[in-house]
Design a protein around this motif. Structure first.
Motif: not given
Ligand code: TRP
Length: 336
Positions: A228-241
């Protein structure tokens, strides 16, 4: 020829089965059926322990659970489908075993405690508290050698083993009347719900059912909760959550590491990642849907399988009951 070992496992008939059941047990059952004599219990009495106020649901679910098992590839020529309430030995053994189980042991069973909390029970019924005893009857009426289970069922199996040993000690006179069942532990981690909030559950509305069609699967995956912290495609994501990543791990293991890596570096967006997952899930479900279609056109056949399976189970149960009753001193042959 040495006879095959016997396994018994089952599903409570409280709703359709979902992908969590698939990875946790069904997939494994399909493999085991080649190697073992397999009994699959449609656990309608156990379903009553929590859903006794909803007989329509229980009735419908006997059909749903049976067709789900057949659709994933359990072969009716190989396995025996049994309706729990139709086997009188199970009901009788439940009563007999109940003499051997201290109430406090049931009260302290960790799975009972967790489930009671989930269901919001603060005053347990006799039936719910005692369902591990009834489950021991399920396993032993046919003297099953092995019980494929998930981690949550281990405390129950431990109790079953205790009951069986106690029974044999008390009544066996040196011969084991009952087999001590062994767990066959499934090593797959429990699948979380698509909302990321924990267990996938029928009542939680966060599950993909084996009966879902292609469009429904896409829709549910599209709505799944990611980081849920990943708003834009350019944000890095966290697969753990991210709930979707758990599904890639379970259903797309070959690409799992790559996808996580790309997500962490913002080289794949959620839309593409979800599309990929839907494709994998639908590919897996394609043959399941095909078989379901066949069985939906032949529901009389399913009924016949359950009828015949239950009849066979009753025959086996009756033989054991003669021995059990004799050993416990409740037979007229013994009395006169
Ligand atoms: N309690 C099992 C579950 O919730 C279902 C079940 C009923 C079962 N009887 C059984 C499992 C006997 C193994 C053996 O999944």
């Amino acid at each position: 020829m040495e006879s095959k070992k016997r396994i018994l496992t089952g599903d409570r008939t409280t709703g359709k089965l979902h992908l969590g059941h698939y990875v946790g047990s069904l997939q494994n059952r399909v493999k085991l059926q080649a190697q073992y004599e397999t009994f699959i219990l449609l656990a309608d009495v156990q379903a009553l322990t929590t859903h006794f106020e909803n007989p329509e649901l229980i009735g419908r679910s006997i059909f749903d659970v049976a067709i789900d098992n057949l659709s994933v590839g359990l072969d009716p020529e190989r396995i025996t489908l049994v309706q729990q309430s139709g086997v009188s030995a199970i009901a009788e053994l439940t009563v007999f075993y109940s003499m051997l189980v201290p109430v406090n042991v049931l009260r302290h069973n960790p799975t009972i405690k967790t489930e009671a909390r989930q269901y919001g029970y603060n005053d347990l019924t006799y039936g719910f508290l005692g369902y591990p005893v009834s489950q021991t009857a399920d396993i032993t009426f046919c003297n099953a050698d092995l019980v494929p289970v998930g981690e949550d069922q281990l405390p129950h199996l431990e109790l079953s083993r205790k009951i069986v040993r106690r029974f044999n000690d008390l009544y066996g006179k040196g011969n084991a009347i009952l087999h001590v069942p062994e767990p066959l532990l499934s090593d797959t981690p429990r699948l979380t719900g698509l909302d990321g909030g924990g267990k996938m559950g029928k009542s939680l509305g966060n599950a993909i059912y084996l009966a879902d069609d292609e469009a429904t699967v896409r829709e549910k995956v599209r709505n799944a909760v990611t980081d849920t912290n990943r708003i834009a495609v350019s944000d890095k994501g966290n697969p753990d959550v991210c709930s979707v990543s758990k599904y890639h791990r379970a259903f797309n293991p070959g690409e799992y590491d790559d996808i996580c890596e790309m997500c962490r570096n913002a080289r794949i967006g959620c839309v593409v990642c979800k599309k990929n997952l839907s494709d994998k899930l639908n590919a897996l479900l394609f043959p399941v849907r095909d078989r379901r279609k066949y069985y939906e056109g032949h529901t009389g056949l399913i009924k016949e399988y359950i009828y015949e399976g239950t009849r066979k189970a009753n025959g086996i149960g009756l033989e054991l009951m003669a021995e059990v009753k004799k050993a416990m001193g409740i037979s007229l042959e013994q009395a006169f």
